[in-house]
Scaffold this motif. Structure first.
Motif, PDB file in Angstrom:
ATOM      1  N   LYS A   1       5.357  60.869  85.498  1.00 13.83           N
ATOM      2  CA  LYS A   1       4.211  60.508  84.670  1.00 13.83           C
ATOM      3  C   LYS A   1       4.683  60.402  83.229  1.00 13.83           C
ATOM      4  O   LYS A   1       5.348  61.296  82.726  1.00 13.83           O
ATOM      5  N   GLY A   2       4.360  59.295  82.591  1.00 12.12           N
ATOM      6  CA  GLY A   2       4.792  59.112  81.215  1.00 12.12           C
ATOM      7  C   GLY A   2       4.215  57.864  80.601  1.00 12.12           C
ATOM      8  O   GLY A   2       3.396  57.169  81.199  1.00 12.12           O
ATOM      9  N   ASP A   3       4.631  57.602  79.375  1.00 10.10           N
ATOM     10  CA  ASP A   3       4.147  56.455  78.620  1.00 10.10           C
ATOM     11  C   ASP A   3       5.121  55.293  78.723  1.00 10.10           C
ATOM     12  O   ASP A   3       6.340  55.476  78.676  1.00 10.10           O
TER      13      ASP A   3
ATOM     14  N   ASP B   1      10.320  52.394  98.539  1.00 11.73           N
ATOM     15  CA  ASP B   1       8.964  51.942  98.234  1.00 11.73           C
ATOM     16  C   ASP B   1       8.554  52.561  96.910  1.00 11.73           C
ATOM     17  O   ASP B   1       8.769  53.762  96.683  1.00 11.73           O
ATOM     18  N   THR B   2       7.935  51.758  96.034  1.00 10.51           N
ATOM     19  CA  THR B   2       7.485  52.225  94.728  1.00 10.51           C
ATOM     20  C   THR B   2       6.007  51.916  94.556  1.00 10.51           C
ATOM     21  O   THR B   2       5.563  50.800  94.848  1.00 10.51           O
ATOM     22  N   ASP B   3       5.255  52.898  94.065  1.00  8.36           N
ATOM     23  CA  ASP B   3       3.851  52.714  93.690  1.00  8.36           C
ATOM     24  C   ASP B   3       3.700  53.094  92.226  1.00  8.36           C
ATOM     25  O   ASP B   3       4.108  54.183  91.814  1.00  8.36           O
ATOM     26  N   VAL B   4       3.106  52.181  91.432  1.00  7.37           N
ATOM     27  CA  VAL B   4       2.881  52.420  90.014  1.00  7.37           C
ATOM     28  C   VAL B   4       1.385  52.326  89.756  1.00  7.37           C
ATOM     29  O   VAL B   4       0.753  51.312  90.076  1.00  7.37           O
ATOM     30  N   ASP B   5       0.816  53.397  89.208  1.00  2.00           N
ATOM     31  CA  ASP B   5      -0.593  53.422  88.813  1.00  2.00           C
ATOM     32  C   ASP B   5      -0.667  53.516  87.300  1.00  2.00           C
ATOM     33  O   ASP B   5      -0.035  54.385  86.688  1.00  2.00           O
TER      34      ASP B   5
ATOM     35  N   PHE C   1      10.475  52.724  80.513  1.00  2.00           N
ATOM     36  CA  PHE C   1       9.884  53.939  81.068  1.00  2.00           C
ATOM     37  C   PHE C   1      11.024  54.843  81.492  1.00  2.00           C
ATOM     38  O   PHE C   1      11.906  54.419  82.242  1.00  2.00           O
ATOM     39  N   ASN C   2      11.058  56.075  81.003  1.00  2.00           N
ATOM     40  CA  ASN C   2      12.123  57.007  81.343  1.00  2.00           C
ATOM     41  C   ASN C   2      11.523  58.400  81.473  1.00  2.00           C
ATOM     42  O   ASN C   2      11.173  59.016  80.463  1.00  2.00           O
ATOM     43  N   GLU C   3      11.375  58.879  82.693  1.00  2.00           N
ATOM     44  CA  GLU C   3      10.782  60.194  82.961  1.00  2.00           C
ATOM     45  C   GLU C   3      11.526  60.872  84.099  1.00  2.00           C
ATOM     46  O   GLU C   3      12.298  60.239  84.819  1.00  2.00           O
ATOM     47  N   ASP C   4      11.265  62.173  84.294  1.00  2.00           N
ATOM     48  CA  ASP C   4      11.878  62.898  85.404  1.00  2.00           C
ATOM     49  C   ASP C   4      10.850  63.817  86.046  1.00  2.00           C
ATOM     50  O   ASP C   4       9.813  64.123  85.463  1.00  2.00           O
ATOM     51  N   ASP C   5      11.164  64.262  87.268  1.00  2.00           N
ATOM     52  CA  ASP C   5      10.293  65.161  88.018  1.00  2.00           C
ATOM     53  C   ASP C   5      11.118  65.840  89.109  1.00  2.00           C
ATOM     54  O   ASP C   5      12.228  65.424  89.431  1.00  2.00           O
ATOM     55  N   THR C   6      10.542  66.881  89.695  1.00  2.00           N
ATOM     56  CA  THR C   6      11.172  67.569  90.827  1.00  2.00           C
ATOM     57  C   THR C   6      11.166  66.640  92.039  1.00  2.00           C
ATOM     58  O   THR C   6      10.164  65.989  92.324  1.00  2.00           O
ATOM     59  N   ALA C   7      12.293  66.596  92.734  1.00  2.00           N
ATOM     60  CA  ALA C   7      12.436  65.721  93.898  1.00  2.00           C
ATOM     61  C   ALA C   7      13.049  66.514  95.047  1.00  2.00           C
ATOM     62  O   ALA C   7      13.616  67.587  94.846  1.00  2.00           O
ATOM     63  N   TYR C   8      12.909  65.972  96.254  1.00  2.00           N
ATOM     64  CA  TYR C   8      13.504  66.634  97.419  1.00  2.00           C
ATOM     65  C   TYR C   8      13.958  65.591  98.424  1.00  2.00           C
ATOM     66  O   TYR C   8      13.567  64.426  98.358  1.00  2.00           O
TER      67      TYR C   8
ATOM     68  N   ARG D   1      -0.136  54.716  79.712  1.00  2.00           N
ATOM     69  CA  ARG D   1       0.203  55.828  80.600  1.00  2.00           C
ATOM     70  C   ARG D   1       0.424  55.309  82.014  1.00  2.00           C
ATOM     71  O   ARG D   1      -0.371  54.517  82.528  1.00  2.00           O
ATOM     72  N   ALA D   2       1.511  55.765  82.666  1.00  2.00           N
ATOM     73  CA  ALA D   2       1.839  55.309  84.018  1.00  2.00           C
ATOM     74  C   ALA D   2       2.224  56.492  84.893  1.00  2.00           C
ATOM     75  O   ALA D   2       2.726  57.508  84.415  1.00  2.00           O
TER      76      ALA D   2
END
Length: 188
Positions: A89-91, A130-134, A53-60, A97-98
């Motif tokens: 969010k990605g495959d 802490d990590t949450d995966v849906d 799994f390799n994705e990115d998003d805006t972080a702060y 989908r995760a």
């Protein structure tokens, strides 16, 4: 002659104290940064094979610390922060989908060099994460831990206000996260 020696000694002390104070931007500071977090997950799962799994998003992040200002050309500080790496969010393996959410608290030490208003710094410490995966079929998982964090950055400071750019690497168990950010801080 004693007065001249005393006056000369006092002048030297005041001059060196003034030089040390001019380079000692010491005190408490607070700030915040926003940027991009790239999360990379790779593991081998029994009866399923390799999972990637390799994705990115805006972080702060919001941070605060204390700069010791002991030596005029060197920054020494301790810093704590709260980091939200966004929602990636990605495959997984182009099939499943995760949605991955990672947050954490960091404690780091900083050491840097000052060149007038410009400075460079490096940091090292730990993150309690802490990590949450849906998953799209309704499954979910969560995990937590404490792992190392490393970073480098640059800052430009005028008075008590500073702008800083950073790269931080978080080695969180099976998740590796790169965080590129730009932010500002204020020293009290």
């Amino acid at each position: 002659m004693k007065r001249l020696t005393s006056l000369l000694s006092a002048s030297v002390l005041m001059f060196t104290a003034g030089m040390a104070w001019a380079g000692a931007d010491s005190g408490f500071y607070i700030g915040g940064s926003v940027g991009n977090a790239e999360v990379d997950y790779s593991d081998r799962v029994p009866n399923f094979g390799k999972v990637e799994f390799n994705e990115d998003d805006t972080a702060y992040k919001a941070f605060g610390g204390f700069n010791f200002g002991i030596i005029p050309l060197i920054d020494l500080a301790i810093e704590g922060s709260y980091v939200d790496f966004g929602s990636q969010k990605g495959d997984i393996n182009n099939a499943l989908r995760a949605d991955v959410d990672i947050t954490g608290w960091t404690a780091t030490g900083l050491v840097g060099l000052k060149f007038g208003p410009f400075g460079l710094f490096a940091k090292g410490g730990v993150i309690n994460w802490d990590t949450d995966v849906d998953l799209d079929f309704g499954g979910s998982d969560s995990d937590s831990g404490t792992d190392p964090v490393y970073g480098i950055g640059a800052r430009f400071q005028i008075g008590s206000f500073a702008i800083r750019a950073e790269y931080e690497y978080f080695d969180m168990d099976k998740f590796e996260t790169d965080f590129y950010s730009v932010g500002a801080s204020y020293t009290f």
